[in-house]
Design a protein around this motif. Structure first.
Motif, PDB file in Angstrom:
ATOM      1  N   ARG A 164       0.834  -1.203   0.000  1.00 51.27           N
ATOM      2  CA  ARG A 164       0.000   0.000   0.000  1.00 51.27           C
ATOM      3  C   ARG A 164       0.873   1.259   0.000  1.00 51.27           C
ATOM      4  N   ALA A 165       1.961   1.218   0.767  1.00 52.10           N
ATOM      5  CA  ALA A 165       2.872   2.369   0.811  1.00 52.10           C
ATOM      6  C   ALA A 165       3.506   2.601  -0.556  1.00 52.10           C
ATOM      7  N   ILE A 166       3.913   1.513  -1.219  1.00 46.59           N
ATOM      8  CA  ILE A 166       4.521   1.633  -2.546  1.00 46.59           C
ATOM      9  C   ILE A 166       3.518   2.200  -3.548  1.00 46.59           C
ATOM     10  N   ASP A 167       2.289   1.659  -3.530  1.00 49.76           N
ATOM     11  CA  ASP A 167       1.247   2.165  -4.431  1.00 49.76           C
ATOM     12  C   ASP A 167       1.007   3.652  -4.200  1.00 49.76           C
ATOM     13  N   PHE A 168       1.027   4.060  -2.934  1.00 45.43           N
ATOM     14  CA  PHE A 168       0.806   5.469  -2.592  1.00 45.43           C
ATOM     15  C   PHE A 168       1.930   6.337  -3.160  1.00 45.43           C
ATOM     16  N   ILE A 169       3.178   5.898  -2.994  1.00 49.17           N
ATOM     17  CA  ILE A 169       4.323   6.670  -3.497  1.00 49.17           C
ATOM     18  C   ILE A 169       4.243   6.806  -5.022  1.00 49.17           C
ATOM     19  N   LEU A 170       3.928   5.700  -5.720  1.00 48.44           N
ATOM     20  CA  LEU A 170       3.845   5.750  -7.180  1.00 48.44           C
ATOM     21  C   LEU A 170       2.732   6.699  -7.636  1.00 48.44           C
ATOM     22  N   ALA A 171       1.600   6.643  -6.930  1.00 50.27           N
ATOM     23  CA  ALA A 171       0.476   7.515  -7.306  1.00 50.27           C
ATOM     24  C   ALA A 171       0.794   8.978  -7.015  1.00 50.27           C
ATOM     25  N   GLN A 172       1.418   9.234  -5.873  1.00 47.13           N
ATOM     26  CA  GLN A 172       1.745  10.599  -5.493  1.00 47.13           C
ATOM     27  C   GLN A 172       2.787  11.224  -6.419  1.00 47.13           C
ATOM     28  N   GLN A 173       3.578  10.401  -7.087  1.00 43.67           N
ATOM     29  CA  GLN A 173       4.632  10.915  -7.957  1.00 43.67           C
ATOM     30  C   GLN A 173       4.076  11.445  -9.277  1.00 43.67           C
ATOM     31  N   GLU A 174       2.855  11.062  -9.624  1.00 44.62           N
ATOM     32  CA  GLU A 174       2.239  11.579 -10.853  1.00 44.62           C
ATOM     33  C   GLU A 174       2.214  13.115 -10.842  1.00 44.62           C
ATOM     34  N   PRO A 175       2.425  13.748 -11.998  1.00 41.43           N
ATOM     35  CA  PRO A 175       2.556  13.185 -13.349  1.00 41.43           C
ATOM     36  C   PRO A 175       4.012  12.898 -13.756  1.00 41.43           C
ATOM     37  N   TYR A 176       4.851  12.613 -12.779  1.00 41.53           N
ATOM     38  CA  TYR A 176       6.260  12.359 -13.074  1.00 41.53           C
ATOM     39  C   TYR A 176       6.573  10.875 -12.853  1.00 41.53           C
ATOM     40  N   PRO A 177       7.540  10.320 -13.573  1.00 39.20           N
ATOM     41  CA  PRO A 177       7.797   8.878 -13.527  1.00 39.20           C
ATOM     42  C   PRO A 177       8.330   8.391 -12.182  1.00 39.20           C
ATOM     43  N   ALA A 178       7.979   7.157 -11.865  1.00 39.87           N
ATOM     44  CA  ALA A 178       8.515   6.477 -10.681  1.00 39.87           C
ATOM     45  C   ALA A 178       8.568   4.983 -10.975  1.00 39.87           C
ATOM     46  N   PHE A 179       9.600   4.327 -10.432  1.00 38.08           N
ATOM     47  CA  PHE A 179       9.824   2.911 -10.682  1.00 38.08           C
ATOM     48  C   PHE A 179      10.152   2.196  -9.369  1.00 38.08           C
ATOM     49  N   VAL A 180       9.751   0.934  -9.278  1.00 38.77           N
ATOM     50  CA  VAL A 180      10.174   0.069  -8.178  1.00 38.77           C
ATOM     51  C   VAL A 180      11.113  -0.969  -8.779  1.00 38.77           C
TER      52      VAL A 180
END
Length: 277
Positions: free
Chosen positions: A101-117
């Motif tokens: 859930r924390a990872i999903d939150f970080i990826l969503a919050q990074q929009e509209p800029y790219p993020a990768f795990v």
């Protein structure tokens, strides 16, 4: 003292060989390691030659002194005849649900800029939709042939032509790969990935040797071009601290931030286009 698990050490690398390899990587003598692990040099010598059985506690102290990652600690325990201690859980398991859930939150919050795990071998495990939009732009709508960032950057048929400063970006990745190979001598996959990257065409021959005197730039800007547009990003890395799970220790989240106003505007434009389709 725990009884050794003899069924676990079938086919394992002898503990002596592992300890010597790690001592060499850390530039430690037997005396140095023995002092750091608070054991006698004689006992360490006997463990390395197979004349003595190391207790589980001794193995743990040796792993601490060698600063071994969790995966390699498990390997050392197996080599000593003990069951591994650290689990390796898939991100989809219930135990890691809060982390997911924390990872999903970080990826969503990074929009509209790219993020990768990514894992420690730069396999892309997850990415946000901004990453897909930027890739589609700079690759002209083509899909990447690789799910590994090293291969994407080094393969001339993949993302490589999109980098306006490819040598700076690729050189930084090579430096990190050399560091991983030096820090974790038993990581055969990292070594193979380094060899694969160096074998791609146009890779400078000087990159075959680890440059111990090179001073990395405090901030690397990645410059990408596609569709007549240019994007400039810098990245931050997030890791999970004080974890006992191998998967979490090896994960890192790379978030890309715009380095100029033009990139900010273009990323927002790409997101708006997608939302209107």
């Amino acid at each position: 003292m725990h009884a050794p698990n003899r069924s676990a050490d079938a086919g394992a690398t002898p503990i002596g060989a592992l300890l010597r390899e790690w001592r060499a990587a850390r530039r430690l003598s037997q005396l140095d390691l023995a002092l750091s692990a608070d054991i006698s040099t004689r006992h360490l010598s006997c463990v390395e030659t197979g004349k003595a059985q190391a207790s589980r506690e001794t193995v743990a102290r040796l792993a601490d002194a060698l600063d071994m990652p969790l995966r390699e600690r498990n390997a050392l325990l197996l080599a000593a005849g003990y069951a591994p201690t650290h689990p390796e859980s898939a991100l989809g398991t219930p135990d890691l649900a809060p982390v997911r859930r924390a990872i999903d939150f970080i990826l969503a919050q990074q929009e509209p800029y790219p993020a990768f795990v990514l894992n420690r071998h730069w396999d892309i495990l997850m990415a946000n939709t901004a990453a897909a939009r930027v890739n589609a732009l700079v690759m002209g709508g083509r899909t990447s042939a690789h799910d590994n960032m090293i291969r994407q950057v080094f393969d001339p048929e993949d993302l490589r032509p999109a980098f306006a400063n490819w040598e700076a970006v690729a050189g930084d990745l090579i430096r990190h790969l050399h560091d991983v190979v030096a820090a974790v001598p038993t990581d055969v996959r990292a070594r193979a990935l380094l060899d694969e990257a160096l074998a791609y065409p146009g890779v400078p021959t000087r990159w075959r040797t680890r440059d111990l005197e090179a001073v990395p730039s405090p901030l690397l800007t990645t410059v990408m071009r596609g569709g007549g547009r240019e994007l400039r990003f810098f990245s931050t890395i997030t890791r999970f601290g004080t974890t006992r799970d191998i998967t979490l220790q090896e994960l890192h989240i790379e978030c890309c931030f715009p380095a100029d106003e033009a990139t900010t505007a273009l990323c927002r434009e790409l997101a708006t286009r997608t939302a209107s389709v």
